[in-house]
Write a protein that holds these residues in place. Structure first.
Motif, PDB file in Angstrom:
ATOM      1  N   ASN A 280       0.997  -1.250  -0.112  1.00 36.46           N
ATOM      2  CA  ASN A 280       0.192   0.026   0.145  1.00 36.46           C
ATOM      3  C   ASN A 280       1.023   1.389   0.040  1.00 36.46           C
ATOM      4  OD1 ASN A 280      -2.108  -1.598   0.128  1.00 36.46           O
ATOM      5  ND2 ASN A 280      -2.683  -1.346   2.231  1.00 36.46           N
ATOM      6  N   PHE A 285       0.955  -1.194  -7.590  1.00 37.36           N
ATOM      7  CA  PHE A 285       0.696  -2.571  -8.420  1.00 37.36           C
ATOM      8  C   PHE A 285      -0.697  -2.935  -7.791  1.00 37.36           C
ATOM      9  CE2 PHE A 285       5.341  -2.831  -7.177  1.00 37.36           C
ATOM     10  CZ  PHE A 285       5.822  -3.744  -8.322  1.00 37.36           C
ATOM     11  N   GLU A 286      -1.497  -3.633  -8.631  1.00 41.93           N
ATOM     12  CA  GLU A 286      -2.634  -4.438  -8.343  1.00 41.93           C
ATOM     13  C   GLU A 286      -2.114  -5.790  -7.731  1.00 41.93           C
ATOM     14  OE1 GLU A 286      -4.734  -5.708 -11.897  1.00 41.93           O
ATOM     15  OE2 GLU A 286      -6.076  -6.751 -10.786  1.00 41.93           O
ATOM     16  N   VAL A 287      -3.083  -6.000  -6.577  1.00 39.90           N
ATOM     17  CA  VAL A 287      -2.692  -7.258  -5.951  1.00 39.90           C
ATOM     18  C   VAL A 287      -3.636  -8.415  -6.600  1.00 39.90           C
ATOM     19  CG1 VAL A 287      -2.898  -8.668  -3.608  1.00 39.90           C
ATOM     20  CG2 VAL A 287      -2.150  -5.978  -3.586  1.00 39.90           C
ATOM     21  N   ILE A 288      -2.788  -9.374  -7.196  1.00 41.03           N
ATOM     22  CA  ILE A 288      -3.558 -10.385  -7.789  1.00 41.03           C
ATOM     23  C   ILE A 288      -3.605 -11.589  -6.755  1.00 41.03           C
ATOM     24  CG2 ILE A 288      -3.531 -12.235  -9.573  1.00 41.03           C
ATOM     25  CD1 ILE A 288      -3.642  -9.361 -10.813  1.00 41.03           C
ATOM     26  N   LEU A 378       1.851  -9.959  -7.690  1.00 46.64           N
ATOM     27  CA  LEU A 378       1.444  -8.257  -8.021  1.00 46.64           C
ATOM     28  C   LEU A 378       1.152  -8.154  -9.574  1.00 46.64           C
ATOM     29  CD1 LEU A 378       3.335  -6.682  -5.254  1.00 46.64           C
ATOM     30  CD2 LEU A 378       1.154  -7.372  -5.038  1.00 46.64           C
ATOM     31  N   LYS A 379       0.401  -7.240 -10.049  1.00 44.82           N
ATOM     32  CA  LYS A 379       0.796  -6.852 -11.430  1.00 44.82           C
ATOM     33  C   LYS A 379       1.092  -5.302 -11.519  1.00 44.82           C
ATOM     34  CE  LYS A 379      -1.916  -7.496 -15.690  1.00 44.82           C
ATOM     35  NZ  LYS A 379      -3.038  -8.230 -16.332  1.00 44.82           N
ATOM     36  N   LYS A 380       1.849  -4.871 -12.356  1.00 49.55           N
ATOM     37  CA  LYS A 380       2.322  -3.530 -12.358  1.00 49.55           C
ATOM     38  C   LYS A 380       1.143  -2.831 -13.205  1.00 49.55           C
ATOM     39  CE  LYS A 380       4.872   0.251 -12.489  1.00 49.55           C
ATOM     40  NZ  LYS A 380       5.805   0.627 -13.472  1.00 49.55           N
ATOM     41  N   LEU A 381       1.095  -1.389 -12.594  1.00 45.47           N
ATOM     42  CA  LEU A 381      -0.364  -0.766 -12.929  1.00 45.47           C
ATOM     43  C   LEU A 381       0.108   0.054 -14.088  1.00 45.47           C
ATOM     44  CD1 LEU A 381      -2.175   0.261  -9.831  1.00 45.47           C
ATOM     45  CD2 LEU A 381      -2.935  -1.427 -11.592  1.00 45.47           C
TER      46      LEU A 381
END
Ligand SMILES: C[S@@+](CC[C@H](N)C(=O)[O-])C[C@H]1O[C@@H](n2cnc3c(N)ncnc32)[C@H](O)[C@@H]1O
Length: 381
Positions: A280, A285-288, A378-381
């Motif tokens: 946070n 990052f989006e949390v997958i 995590l996916k990079k935004l």
């Protein structure tokens, strides 16, 4: 820490290469989430090139197996989309003192090489990247999937090794069951390191790229002195036998208490909440996935019984500990004292195994070689 931290090199009896089957077992259980990560990453950012990095590759055997698996998943993804497979470059990162030569010698020949031999072939170009993963290691915006297995190795907080400080870790080599203020200093350091790690990867990773992390972890965050629940402490390498071997050396006059006091394991096992908090704070990052994998068995019941019945196999538990911490101990007190330490550790492990063999309750209690992990995707935004 960067200069003195490495796994035992080469391929001798106590090398990481020979002793990392336990880690290999754990890594195999990651295959479904690695396949899912490949499926959801943005594979078409650059149609001709894909870069993958592994952080903390050590001497390579497990890392190469993971890399082969990920590349096979990528191939399947491209096949299913009827697209041409891009060229893949794989980076193997570890600290500069790591034995990269062993890693390079394990690389199978490239696909299409003139003399590929009978076994595996490699479908990627390989490069070693020496340096701490708490710093920038790559150029910005590379199309990449970052696959990672790192045990939360951290810098030891300076006060913990200063005999004048209130936080000096006297009479212990770690934080399990120790002074809350010292454990808190480790927790703060771990947060700083994790944030740095995430900031660097956020700067390097292209949008749509994936960061797949797997690390030792604990479920609850309340008390960092409880790095694992007390009943499991014996399964961990810092359990009674670890501490007992130091006591033996002191009692026999081989080392002083000060030598023991000044030694600290550079390990902190973070909780899910602590990781979430770092994600946070850093952002981007989006949390997958963010999961606690409880009490993952690293050995089947049968394998454990076989281990208990054969003293030679039992001694291997001590060799496993050696493959991980010998270099740190040699830097701390020299190779002769370290050899003496492992003689005593092996003896203690053998005694424990003998007593476990005849005691069912103890077998349950000391199910060593099982552990808790955190899976973070995590996916990079
Ligand atoms: C337990 S080993 C895991 C090796 C391998 N991934 C496996 O699963 O078998 C952890 C590795 O992380 C490396 N490591 C620890 N701290 C690091 C850092 N700050 N930067 C890069 N590598 C680090 C260690 O040297 C070690 O080789």
């Amino acid at each position: 820490m960067e200069r003195i931290m490495w796994m035992n090199g080469g391929n001798g009896e106590t090398s990481y290469d020979r002793m990392s089957v336990v880690q290999a077992y754990a890594l195999k259980s990651l295959q479904p989430s690695l396949a899912e990560a490949v499926h959801i990453m943005n594979l078409h950012i650059n149609p001709s090139l894909l870069r993958i990095a592994d952080f903390g590759s050590a001497t390579g055997r497990n890392s190469l197996a993971c890399m082969d698996f990920v590349v096979a998943c990528i191939r399947r993804e491209y096949q299913s989309r009827n697209s041409l497979m891009p060229e893949i470059q794989a980076f193997f990162n570890d600290l500069p003192a790591n034995d990269f030569n062993t890693l390079f010698s394990l690389l199978p020949p490239m696909k299409g090489a003139e003399e590929p031999g009978a076994g595996l072939v490699r479908e990627y170009f390989a490069a070693g990247v020496p340096g701490s993963f708490y710093r920038r290691l790559f150029l910005r915006d590379i199309p990449a999937l970052f696959a990672l297995d790192f045990t939360g190795t951290l810098q030891i907080p300076a006060e913990v090794t200063d005999p004048e400080s209130e936080l000096y870790n006297r009479g212990s080599c770690w934080i399990m069951g120790g002074k809350p203020s010292i454990a808190q200093a480790f927790a703060e350091q771990s947060k700083t390191d994790l944030r740095k790690f995430l900031q660097c990867r956020a700067a390097e990773l292209v949008p749509g790229g994936i960061l797949h992390c797997y690390l030792s972890g604990r479920a609850d965050c309340a008390d960092p002195t409880n790095q694992t629940i007390p009943e499991r402490q014996h399964r961990f390498m810092t359990g009674y036998d670890f501490e007992g071997a130091w006591d033996d050396l002191i009692e026999e006059g081989i080392i002083t208490e000060e030598t023991w006091d000044a030694f600290n394991l550079p390990i902190y096992i973070p909780s899910l909440e602590e990781i979430q908090d770092c994600i946070n704070t850093v952002g981007g990052f989006e949390v997958i996935r963010l999961e606690h994998l409880e009490d993952l068995e690293l050995y089947s019941d049968d394998a454990r019984m076989r281990m208990l019945q054969e003293p030679k196999k039992c001694a291997k538990f001590s060799s496993w500990v050696r493959s991980l911490v010998e270099p740190l101990m040699v830097v701390h007190m020299g190779s002769e004292c370290t050899d003496e330490w492992f003689l005593r550790h092996e003896r203690r492990v053998a005694t424990r195994c003998r007593s476990m063999l005849h005691n069912r309750q103890e077998q349950e209690h000391y199910k060593f070689l099982s552990a808790d992990f955190l899976l973070v995707v995590l996916k990079k935004l």
